[in-house]
Design an enzyme around this catalytic site. Sequence first.
Site: not given
Length: 329
Positions: A239, A268, A287
Amino acid sequence: MPQRCAILDDYQDVALAMADWGGLAGAVEVDRFADHVEGQEVLAARLADYDILLAMRERTAFGRDLLARLPKLKLLLTTGMLNAAIDMQAAAELGITVAGTRGTVGPAAELTWGLLLALTRHIPAEVANFRAGGERWQISVGSGLKGKTLGVAGIGKLGQLVAGYGRAFGMNVLGWSRSNTPERSAALGIGFAASLDELLAVSDIVTLHLTLTPETAGIIGRREIGLMKAGAIIVNTSRGPLIDEPALIEALENGRIGGAALDVFDREPLPADHPFRRLANVVATPHLGYVTEETYRVYFADAVEDITAWLAGSPLRVLNGVDAARARR
């Protein structure tokens, strides 16, 4: 009248093809959105008419204020069984059932190793030069992994997989977590770091596999980065907020550390002008840790199963303790 379901942040336009949604025909109308929307006003307007929402991991945040502005919402699904972007207590108080899906661990560990190799061997830059027909056949000198020290912060399922990869590459692997013991490290065939500070100070490569909690947010800050070896690199596929982002950018810009391999970020999608997009000592992906066909097939098949079970009054994989009797009517 059928329930309305929205699939959010389906960036690749694959959600409907990854599972058999046909069993919901007549009972549920399914829409999907490929674009990412931020801002409570816009989200509330877009989602106000839906009874069921399917969130892809933590791409969209559902805080108390937004949930309160979705009066028709009865079932909020998240892919995976953890989602820090959903206010579980608020959902429970509002009578919204939150349910999850199963997931897979391996893909994120595999991506970790891919990013690590890409950074240490300068693969993105070499590929770009190769495709551009650069004047020089080779433009970089990489570094090997054998004999280097790999520090694994967080030795749960993901961390253990990455530690195993390090051992296979002939690295000296150390593990740290707040619950780790010398005996556990020995059982895993890796070394024991008594503290995070020790891990940072002796590792050539530090890779993070910690769960994001209030206690771990910012666990790697300016002080911690200062403990790392000159030229060491850090990898984060867990994270973004585990690392103090401004402190990391500063260390990368001034060459305090050798580089960073990143798959996760504070925000994001990452803004187009973000420093991570221009720094030569950063290798980054959007991601992708869990983004594989195998994982998606589990996520979306379980989502269909969750909806079917909820419609039948027997919800599965409930994450916030709301049952059918308490859910919004």
